[in-house]
Scaffold this motif. Structure first.
Motif, PDB file in Angstrom:
ATOM      1  N   UNK A   1      12.209  50.781  47.943  1.00  0.00           N
ATOM      2  CA  UNK A   1      13.579  51.268  47.871  1.00  0.00           C
ATOM      3  C   UNK A   1      14.206  51.014  49.231  1.00  0.00           C
ATOM      4  N   UNK A   2      15.321  50.316  49.242  1.00  0.00           N
ATOM      5  CA  UNK A   2      15.962  49.913  50.488  1.00  0.00           C
ATOM      6  C   UNK A   2      16.245  51.104  51.392  1.00  0.00           C
ATOM      7  N   UNK A   3      15.831  50.973  52.660  1.00  0.00           N
ATOM      8  CA  UNK A   3      16.149  51.970  53.662  1.00  0.00           C
ATOM      9  C   UNK A   3      15.287  53.223  53.647  1.00  0.00           C
ATOM     10  N   UNK A   4      14.355  53.331  52.729  1.00  0.00           N
ATOM     11  CA  UNK A   4      13.505  54.519  52.674  1.00  0.00           C
ATOM     12  C   UNK A   4      12.066  54.158  53.046  1.00  0.00           C
ATOM     13  N   UNK A   5      11.530  54.814  54.094  1.00  0.00           N
ATOM     14  CA  UNK A   5      10.154  54.510  54.482  1.00  0.00           C
ATOM     15  C   UNK A   5       9.157  55.018  53.428  1.00  0.00           C
TER      16      UNK A   5
END
Length: 131
Positions: free
Chosen positions: A88-92
């Protein structure tokens, strides 16, 4: 790696995955026990994304996963599978490994695993696909 082979026992179908859309009414969450939930979902595989839309009563939840890598591999009981590593983009810590066996005659499930540091978590989610 041992849990990985045990988990791969089940699978699903797709012969050409890009641009495919699937519908599921049942999801199995497998940890130490199996929890089954009955939520309608659409799973759409695009060229660079996988979009999972969940319909729970009056709520709609859309999860978009970016495809980081993909390929094909022979996984013992599931046969030849198309795999996707995505996040998921931007979520570590959101990397997932999605397995979709190509043989639609045998398999009707999409498997999703948490993926971290080149290891697959023992928990998995299975979407049972409506034919």
């Amino acid at each position: 790696m041992k849990p990985f082979y045990l988990i791969l026992f089940f699978g699903c179908f797709i012969s050409n995955t890009n641009g495919q859309k699937y519908h599921s009414k049942t999801t199995a969450h497998i940890k130490k026990v199996v929890q089954v939930e009955f939520i309608e979902r659409d799973i759409e595989i695009k060229e660079k994304q996988i979009v999972i839309t969940s319909y729970d009563n009056e709520k709609i939840d859309i999860q978009t996963l970016n495809i980081l890598a993909q390929g094909e591999r022979d996984y013992k009981n599931s046969g030849i599978c198309i795999w996707y590593r995505c996040n998921t983009r931007g979520l570590p810590d959101t990397e997932k490994l999605i397995l979709i066996p190509k043989d639609s005659a045998k398999f009707n499930q999409i498997e999703i695993f948490q993926y971290k540091d080149n290891e697959i978590a023992p928990e998995e989610i299975k979407f049972l696909i409506d034919k």
